[in-house]
Design an enzyme around this catalytic site. Structure first.
Site, PDB file in Angstrom:
ATOM      1  N   LYS A  24     -75.261  88.296  -6.395  1.00  0.00           N
ATOM      2  CA  LYS A  24     -76.693  88.008  -6.292  1.00  0.00           C
ATOM      3  C   LYS A  24     -77.443  89.198  -5.698  1.00  0.00           C
ATOM      4  O   LYS A  24     -78.483  89.614  -6.199  1.00  0.00           O
ATOM      5  CB  LYS A  24     -76.883  86.757  -5.412  1.00  0.00           C
ATOM      6  CG  LYS A  24     -78.256  86.159  -5.517  1.00  0.00           C
ATOM      7  CD  LYS A  24     -78.409  84.933  -4.627  1.00  0.00           C
ATOM      8  CE  LYS A  24     -77.577  83.771  -5.105  1.00  0.00           C
ATOM      9  NZ  LYS A  24     -77.580  82.645  -4.165  1.00  0.00           N
ATOM     10  N   ARG A  94     -79.407  82.829   1.765  1.00  0.00           N
ATOM     11  CA  ARG A  94     -78.493  82.290   0.754  1.00  0.00           C
ATOM     12  C   ARG A  94     -77.220  83.110   0.679  1.00  0.00           C
ATOM     13  O   ARG A  94     -77.239  84.317   0.864  1.00  0.00           O
ATOM     14  CB  ARG A  94     -79.128  82.366  -0.639  1.00  0.00           C
ATOM     15  CG  ARG A  94     -80.319  81.499  -0.836  1.00  0.00           C
ATOM     16  CD  ARG A  94     -81.105  82.085  -1.989  1.00  0.00           C
ATOM     17  NE  ARG A  94     -82.194  81.212  -2.340  1.00  0.00           N
ATOM     18  CZ  ARG A  94     -82.330  80.631  -3.525  1.00  0.00           C
ATOM     19  NH1 ARG A  94     -81.461  80.844  -4.473  1.00  0.00           N
ATOM     20  NH2 ARG A  94     -83.349  79.850  -3.758  1.00  0.00           N
ATOM     21  N   GLY A 103     -73.194  76.304  -5.802  1.00  0.00           N
ATOM     22  CA  GLY A 103     -73.181  75.105  -4.963  1.00  0.00           C
ATOM     23  C   GLY A 103     -72.058  75.053  -3.951  1.00  0.00           C
ATOM     24  O   GLY A 103     -71.940  74.091  -3.212  1.00  0.00           O
ATOM     25  N   MET A 105     -71.411  77.205  -1.415  1.00  0.00           N
ATOM     26  CA  MET A 105     -71.747  77.608  -0.049  1.00  0.00           C
ATOM     27  C   MET A 105     -73.168  77.168   0.276  1.00  0.00           C
ATOM     28  O   MET A 105     -73.815  76.498  -0.503  1.00  0.00           O
ATOM     29  CB  MET A 105     -71.558  79.105   0.104  1.00  0.00           C
ATOM     30  CG  MET A 105     -70.095  79.483   0.145  1.00  0.00           C
ATOM     31  SD  MET A 105     -69.867  81.233   0.207  1.00  0.00           S
ATOM     32  CE  MET A 105     -70.220  81.727  -1.432  1.00  0.00           C
ATOM     33  N   ARG A 338     -78.196  85.886 -12.904  1.00  0.00           N
ATOM     34  CA  ARG A 338     -76.755  86.146 -12.956  1.00  0.00           C
ATOM     35  C   ARG A 338     -76.268  85.805 -14.366  1.00  0.00           C
ATOM     36  O   ARG A 338     -76.970  85.090 -15.095  1.00  0.00           O
ATOM     37  CB  ARG A 338     -76.009  85.293 -11.930  1.00  0.00           C
ATOM     38  CG  ARG A 338     -76.195  83.811 -12.153  1.00  0.00           C
ATOM     39  CD  ARG A 338     -75.577  82.992 -11.039  1.00  0.00           C
ATOM     40  NE  ARG A 338     -75.948  81.602 -11.192  1.00  0.00           N
ATOM     41  CZ  ARG A 338     -75.953  80.719 -10.206  1.00  0.00           C
ATOM     42  NH1 ARG A 338     -75.652  81.087  -8.993  1.00  0.00           N
ATOM     43  NH2 ARG A 338     -76.277  79.466 -10.427  1.00  0.00           N
ATOM     44  N   HIS A 456     -76.140  69.748 -10.168  1.00  0.00           N
ATOM     45  CA  HIS A 456     -74.829  70.179  -9.682  1.00  0.00           C
ATOM     46  C   HIS A 456     -73.712  69.688 -10.596  1.00  0.00           C
ATOM     47  O   HIS A 456     -72.830  70.445 -11.006  1.00  0.00           O
ATOM     48  CB  HIS A 456     -74.627  69.653  -8.253  1.00  0.00           C
ATOM     49  CG  HIS A 456     -73.255  69.900  -7.734  1.00  0.00           C
ATOM     50  ND1 HIS A 456     -72.262  68.951  -7.803  1.00  0.00           N
ATOM     51  CD2 HIS A 456     -72.699  70.995  -7.194  1.00  0.00           C
ATOM     52  CE1 HIS A 456     -71.163  69.464  -7.297  1.00  0.00           C
ATOM     53  NE2 HIS A 456     -71.396  70.697  -6.911  1.00  0.00           N
ATOM     54  N   SER A 765     -35.382  87.634 -20.928  1.00  0.00           N
ATOM     55  CA  SER A 765     -36.579  86.799 -20.831  1.00  0.00           C
ATOM     56  C   SER A 765     -36.678  86.377 -19.373  1.00  0.00           C
ATOM     57  O   SER A 765     -35.733  85.799 -18.819  1.00  0.00           O
ATOM     58  CB  SER A 765     -36.450  85.582 -21.739  1.00  0.00           C
ATOM     59  OG  SER A 765     -37.608  84.797 -21.608  1.00  0.00           O
ATOM     60  N   CYS A 832     -40.811  83.652 -19.942  1.00  0.00           N
ATOM     61  CA  CYS A 832     -40.945  82.286 -20.459  1.00  0.00           C
ATOM     62  C   CYS A 832     -41.153  81.258 -19.344  1.00  0.00           C
ATOM     63  O   CYS A 832     -41.174  80.061 -19.597  1.00  0.00           O
ATOM     64  CB  CYS A 832     -39.751  81.913 -21.333  1.00  0.00           C
ATOM     65  SG  CYS A 832     -38.207  81.904 -20.424  1.00  0.00           S
ATOM     66  N   TYR A 852     -43.579  90.389 -24.928  1.00  0.00           N
ATOM     67  CA  TYR A 852     -44.259  89.123 -25.214  1.00  0.00           C
ATOM     68  C   TYR A 852     -44.298  88.214 -23.981  1.00  0.00           C
ATOM     69  O   TYR A 852     -43.543  88.403 -23.025  1.00  0.00           O
ATOM     70  CB  TYR A 852     -43.594  88.380 -26.383  1.00  0.00           C
ATOM     71  CG  TYR A 852     -42.208  87.854 -26.066  1.00  0.00           C
ATOM     72  CD1 TYR A 852     -42.037  86.612 -25.448  1.00  0.00           C
ATOM     73  CD2 TYR A 852     -41.069  88.583 -26.377  1.00  0.00           C
ATOM     74  CE1 TYR A 852     -40.772  86.131 -25.141  1.00  0.00           C
ATOM     75  CE2 TYR A 852     -39.801  88.109 -26.082  1.00  0.00           C
ATOM     76  CZ  TYR A 852     -39.661  86.883 -25.453  1.00  0.00           C
ATOM     77  OH  TYR A 852     -38.420  86.411 -25.134  1.00  0.00           O
TER      78      TYR A 852
END
Ligand code: PEP
Ligand code: MG
Length: 877
Positions: A24, A94, A103, A105, A338, A456, A765, A832, A852
Site C-alpha cells: 500500500k 492503516r 481485512g 489487520m 493495489r 469482507h 524419485s 512424488c 519432473y
C-alpha cells in the site's frame, strides 16, 4: 553515522519499495508520482515493525521521534495542524504488508479528534453533525482496536440512542444526538478501562501505530499468512494518511472500485459507493452500496475524473486494480490502489485479455495467476440433472463462483468443528468479519444476509476460491434459535442448503455437484504455461480412473503408482491377507498366484489409460499389518475362509505387530525378506506391458521403483530379483521390451549415499513424505496434533508435510540429485511426495534441476502453472 530511516513521506518513496513500505505504501508513493489526487501522508516501514518485535514489542524512541518529525512535515504539506483547535489535521492509520492481506489487520480512522478538535471541525465545516459522527466512529474504533474494548458495547449504546429517538438509521441522528452518543461512549470507555479516553493526538497516533504492528501477529493474520505462504519476517508497514471525508453530507461519499470485474474478469469498471458514508460502511456491508453508474447523474465531472484515473492506474500497473476512493465536498480523492484479488475465472480471463490487448507478454501474464488459485476451478459445479428439481428459495449477490452444498451452520467456530468431524457445512451469517476466517476456510460455501460484492465475506471467499453468495436480504437468521427463515420456510442446522456463487441462487435442499473441465480461457492459459515450462508434470495415480482424470488435467505420465492401494478392495483383500499370514514360502507363493492376475489387469488398465506416456510402478511399500484384520470378528471370518482356527490366525496377527510400523517391515525390506513378492510384481508389470503393446501398439517402458531404500546393497538385491524375473519373461515371450529399475530417495541415508545408489538406480524419485518424516523425526500421521503449537509459537510457520522444508529436507534432495548425476549423468530425477503439487516446492524442484514433479490428479494444473512460474523467474531454456 546517519540514523536508519524508518519513516517516509509518500513523496519520498517509489513504487519499487514494496519490501520496505509494504504494497500500500509503495503504491501511494507511486500514485503521488503519477499525479493522482492522493491525500498525503507517510509510511512507517516494515523494518520498524520488525524492530518493534525484536525490541520486545515496543516502538523505539528514535522511531517515535521520527514519526513526530514527519508529522510536522505533513502539517506543512496539508496546511493543517495535528491537534489544532483552528484547522485540525486528522489522519487514518492503516496496515500495509508487502502482500495485501485484506481485512486481516487493523485500521483506525479520524485520528486526532478530541473534545476540542471536534468543535473546531464542526465550526470549520459548518457541519457539527459530521464532526460528531466522525468523533463517535473514532472513539469506537480506537477503543476496539487499540484498547481492546469490544465494539459490540458501542453498537449497543448507539442502538439505544436510536431506539430512544424512535429512528432506525444512523443517518437519522442529528448533531445533538451524536454528541450524546459521544458522551455515552466516553463514559463507557472510562468505566471499562478505568481511565479517560486519551485526548492527546500524539499519544493516539503512537498507540494506534503500535496496535497495527501488534495486529501483524493476531490469530487471523497468522492463519492468513500460513494459507498464503507469507513469512512472518516480512512484517507490516503502517500508513498514516490525511483524512478526507465521505461523510460530510450529500455531496460527499466513498467507495471501492475494480478496473475489471473481479468475479468474471469482464473488461468493465466495477465500482460501488455510498453517499454520506465512510469506507467501513461500504466494506462492512452494513448498508448496501449503489452502482457507480448512478454517480454519472449525480456528478458527471467527478464521474469522468474517476473513470480517467481508473484507466490511468490500470494502464500503469498493467493489471486489474482494486481502489478506494472518497469524494469530499465534490472533490475526488484516491486513497489506495493495489492489484485486485479476483476469482480464478476472472484471473484467467484477465491474464488472457491483457496479452490480447497488448498490455503484457505471455510470461508476464503467467505470473499474474497464482497457481493455487486454479484449485477452485477444479472444484464442483451443480449436477445438471439434479438441478431440474431444484427450487430457488432466495437470491443474493454472486460474490464468489462455484457450487456448494452442506448443512447449515451459524457460527465460524461451529463450521470448523463440524467440518473437522467430516460434515459438509454451509456457513450462514448476517455478515462475516475477519475473525470468521477459520470457519470460512472449513465451510463448503458462505452465505451472508448483508453486504455487497466488496464486503469482507465476498473478498475473502474469492481469495480462497470458496463459493459465496452475499447480501441475501430475504433470509431471516435467528442465531440463537439456530434457524434461518426464507419466505415462511424455516430451516435448522440439520437441513441442507445449496448455493451457487456464480448466480447468487440459494436452494433449500441438497444438490449433487460435478467436476469441471479445462476449456476456454483456462485452456488457452494452460497451453501458454505448457509452452513456457521445462519441468514435466506427472501424476500419482493407482487406478485407470484417476489416471484418465489426470491426463485430462494435463499429466504427462505416472510418477507414482502405489501398488498396495490396489489391494484394499473388498474382494482382493483376502488374497492379500493370505499372502501376509503365510507361514512359509510355499504358502506365500500360493497366495501370490492369486494376486498376480489382479495386479496384471490393473497395470494393463493403467498403461492403456496413459497410452504412450511413462508409468512408474512402485513395489509394495506399507507395513503389512495395515492389511490385517484387527477385530476378533474379522479375524474369525478370515480364519474360516482360510481353513485356520481363530487362535492360530490371531497368534499370527499378533506376531506381526510392530511398535513403530512406519520404520518397520515395509518398503524394500519386504522384498528382501520375501523376494517372491518382488518376483510376482515384476511378472505383473512386464506381462501387462507385453499384452498392452501387443493389443494397442504402445511402446511402453515400465519404470519399476523400489521404495524405502537406504543402502545400495539392498537395492541391488531387489533389483537382481527384478531383472532376473523380467529378463526371463522377455526371453521366454521372445519380445523386445525395455524397462527401467530405479528407487525412491526417502530415507536420509539414501540421500547421503546417493552417489553409490545411483550405480544401481536408473532413476530417483524423491519420496518427500517419508524423507520429511525421517529428517524431522516427525510421524507423518501424528505431527498434525502438535505442529499447531509450533505455529502458534512461530517455531515453524508452515506444515513441512505440505510445503517442502527447503532448508533441511530440501538440502538433502539437492545433494542427492547432485550426487546421483555425478555417478550417472543422465539419471532421471523426480519427486512424488505430496510436495509435488505445492507451488513453492515445485519451484524449488525446478531450481535444483529435477526432470519432473508428480502429484495427485487435481493438483496437476497447479503444478503445471507453478512450473511455468519457475521457468519465467529462473529460465532453464
Ligand atoms: C513418500 O514417502 O513421499 C511417498 C511418495 O511414498 P508414500 O507416501 O507412499 O510413503
Ligand atoms: Mg514413502
Amino acid at each position: 553515522m546517519q540514523n536508519k530511516k524508518y519513516v517516509y513521506l509518500f513523496s519520498e518513496g517509489t513504487g519499487k519499495m514494496k519490501e520496505l513500505l509494504g504494497g500500500k505504501g509503495a503504491n501511494l508513493a507511486e500514485m503521488t508520482i503519477l499525479g493522482i489526487p492522493v491525500p498525503q501522508g507517510f509510511t512507517v516501514t516494515t523494518e520498524a515493525c520488525n524492530k518493534y518485535y525484536d525490541d520486545g514489542k515496543v516502538i523505539a524512541q528514535e522511531i517515535i521521534d521520527e514519526i513526530h518529525k514527519t508529522m510536522t512535515k505533513l502539517e506543512t504539506i496539508s496546511g493543517k495542524k495535528f491537534g489544532s483547535v483552528e484547522n485540525p489535521l486528522l489522519v487514518s492509520v492503516r496496515s500495509g504488508a508487502r502482500a495485501s492481506m485484506p481485512g486481516m489487520m487493523d485500521t483506525i480512522l479520524n485520528l486526532g479528534l478530541n473534545d476540542d478538535t471536534v468543535e473546531a471541525m464542526a465550526k470549520l465545516t459548518g457541519n457539527p453533525r459530521f464532526a460528531y459522527d466522525s468523533y463517535r466512529r473514532f472513539i469506537q474504533m480506537f477503543a476496539d482496536v487499540v484498547m481492546e474494548v469490544e465494539k459490540r458495547n458501542f453498537e449497543n449504546i448507539l442502538d439505544e440512542v436510536k431506539e430512544a429517538k424512535g429512528v432506525k438509521l444512523d443517518t437519522e441522528l442529528d448533531a445533538d444526538d451524536l454528541k450524546e452518543v459521544v458522551k455515552k461512549f466516553k463514559a463507557f470507555y472510562k468505566e471499562a478501562k478505568g481511565e479517560e479516553f486519551p485526548s492527546d493526538p500524539k499519544l493516539q497516533l503512537i498507540e494506534s501505530i503500535t496496535a497495527v504492528f501488534r495486529s501483524w501477529d493476531n490469530p487471523r493474520a497468522i492463519v492468513y499468512r500460513r494459507m498464503n505462504d507469507i513469512p512472518s519476517s516480512w512484517g507490516t508497514a503502517v500508513n498514516v494518511q490525511a483524512m478526507v471525508f465521505g461523510n460530510k453530507g450529500e455531496t460527499s461519499g466513498t467507495g471501492v472500485a475494480f478496473s475489471r470485474n473481479p468475479s468474471t474478469g469482464e473488461k468493465k469498471i466495477y465500482a460501488e459507493y455510498l453517499m454520506n458514508a465512510q469506507g467501513e460502511d461500504v466494506v462492512a456491508g452494513i448498508r448496501t452500496p449503489e452502482d457507480i453508474s448512478t454517480l454519472e447523474q449525480r456528478n458527471p465531472e467527478v464521474y469522468k475524473q474517476f473513470m480517467d484515473i481508473v484507466h490511468t492506474l490500470e494502464n500503469h500497473y498493467k493489471d486489474m486494480q482494486d481502489m478506494e476512493f472518497t469524494i469530499e465536498d465534490g472533490k475526488l480523492y484516491f486513497l489506495q490502489t493495489r492489484n485486485g484479488k479476483r476469482t480464478a475465472q476472472a484471473a484467467l480471463k484477465i491474464a488472457v485479455d491483457l496479452v490480447e490487448e497488448g498490455m503484457c507478454t505471455k510470461e508476464e501474464a503467467i505470473l499474474k495467476v497464482d497457481p493455487k488459485q486454479l484449485d477452485s476451478l477444479l472444484h464442483p459445479a451443480f449436477d445438471a440433472a439434479d438441478m431440474k428439481a431444484a427450487k430457488v428459495i432466495a437470491k443474493g449477490l454472486p460474490a464468489s463462483p462455484g457450487a456448494a452444498c452442506g448443512k447449515i451452520t451459524f457460527t465460524a467456530e461451529e463450521a470448523k468443528e463440524r467440518a473437522e468431524k467430516g460434515e459438509k457445512v454451509v456457513l450462514v451469517r448476517l455478515e462475516t468479519s475477519p475473525e470468521d476466517i477459520e470457519g470460512m476456510v472449513a465451510a463448503e460455501g458462505i452465505l451472508t444476509v448483508r453486504g455487497g460484492m466488496t464486503s469482507h465475506a465476498a473478498v475473502v471467499a474469492r481469495g480462497m476460491g470458496t463459493c459465496c453468495v452475499a447480501g441475501c436480504g430475504d433470509l431471516k437468521v435467528n442465531e440463537e434459535a439456530k434457524t434461518v427463515e426464507v419466505n415462511g420456510l424455516v430451516l435448522g442446522q440439520n437441513d441442507y442448503l445449496s448455493i451457487d456463487g456464480s448466480t447468487g441462487n440459494v436452494y433449500g435442499q441438497a444438490i449433487k455437484t460435478v467436476e469441471p473441465e479445462i476449456t476456454g480461457y483456462f485452456g488457452t492459459f494452460m497451453a501458454w504455461a505448457d509452452e513456457i515450462r521445462t519441468l514435466k508434470v506427472r501424476t500419482n495415480a493407482d487406478t485407470p480412473r484417476d489416471a484418465q482424470q489426470a491426463v485430462k488435467f494435463g499429466a504427462e505420465g505416472i510418477g507414482l503408482c502405489r501398488t498396495e492401494h490396489m489391494f484394499f478392495d473388498e474382494n482382493r483383500i483376502s488374497a492379500m491377507r493370505e499372502m501376509i499370514v503365510a507361514k512359509n514360502e510355499a504358502e506365500r507363493r500360493k497366495a501370490l498366484e492369486k494376486l498376480l492376475p489382479m495386479q496384471r489387469e490393473d497395470f494393463e488398465g493403467l498403461y492403456e489409460a496413459m497410452e504412450y506416456r511413462p508409468v512408474t510402478i512402485r513395489f509394495l511399500d506399507p507395513p503389512l499389518h495395515e492389511f490385517l484384520p484387527h477385530e476378533d470378528e474379522d479375524i474369525r471370518a478370515l480364519a474360516k475362509e482360510m481353513g485356520l482356527t481363530f487362535e492360530e490366525l490371531k497368534a499370527t496377527v499378533e506376531s506381526l505387530h510392530e511398535f513403530n510400523p512406519m520404520m518397520g517391515h515395509r518398503g524394500c525390506r519386504l522384498a528382501v525378506s520375501y523376494p517372491e513378492i518382488a518376483e510376482m510384481q515384476t511378472r505383473a508389470v512386464i506381462e501387462a506391458a507385453i499384452n498392452v503393446k501387443a493389443r494397442k501398439g504402445y511402446n511402453i517402458v515400465p519404470e519399476i521403483m523400489i521404495p524405502l531404500v537406504g543402502e545400495v546393497k539392498e537395492l541391488k538385491y531387489v533389483k537382481d530379483v527384478v531383472t532376473r524375473t523380467a529378463d526371463a519373461i522377455i526371453k521366454e515371450k521372445g519380445v523386445d521390451l525395455k524397462y527401467m529399475v530405479g528407487t525412491m530417495i526417502e530415507i536420509p541415508r539414501a540421500a547421503l549415499t546417493a552417489d553409490e545408489i545411483a550405480k544401481e538406480a536408473e532413476f530417483f524419485s524423491f519420496g518427500t513424505n517419508d524423507l520429511t518424516q525421517m529428517t524431522f523425526g516427525f510421524s507423518r500421521d501424528d505431527a498434525g496434533n502438535f505442529l499447531k503449537h509450533y505455529y502458534d509459537k512461530k517455531i515453524y510457520e508452515f506444515d513441512p508435510f505440505a510445503k517442502l522444508d527447503q532448508t533441511g529436507v530440501g538440502q538433502l534432495v539437492q545433494m542427492a540429485a547432485e550426487k546421483g548425476k555425478a555417478t550417472r549423468p543422465n539419471i532421471k530425477l523426480g519427486i512424488c511426495g505430496e510436495h509435488g503439487g505445492d507451488p513453492s516446492s515445485v519451484e524449488f524442484c525446478h531450481n535444483i534441476g529435477l526432470n519432473y514433479v508428480s502429484c495427485s490428479p487435481f493438483r496437476v494444473p497447479v503444478a503445471r502453472l507453478a512450473a511455468a512460474h519457475a521457468e519465467v523467474k529462473n529460465p532453464r531454456k
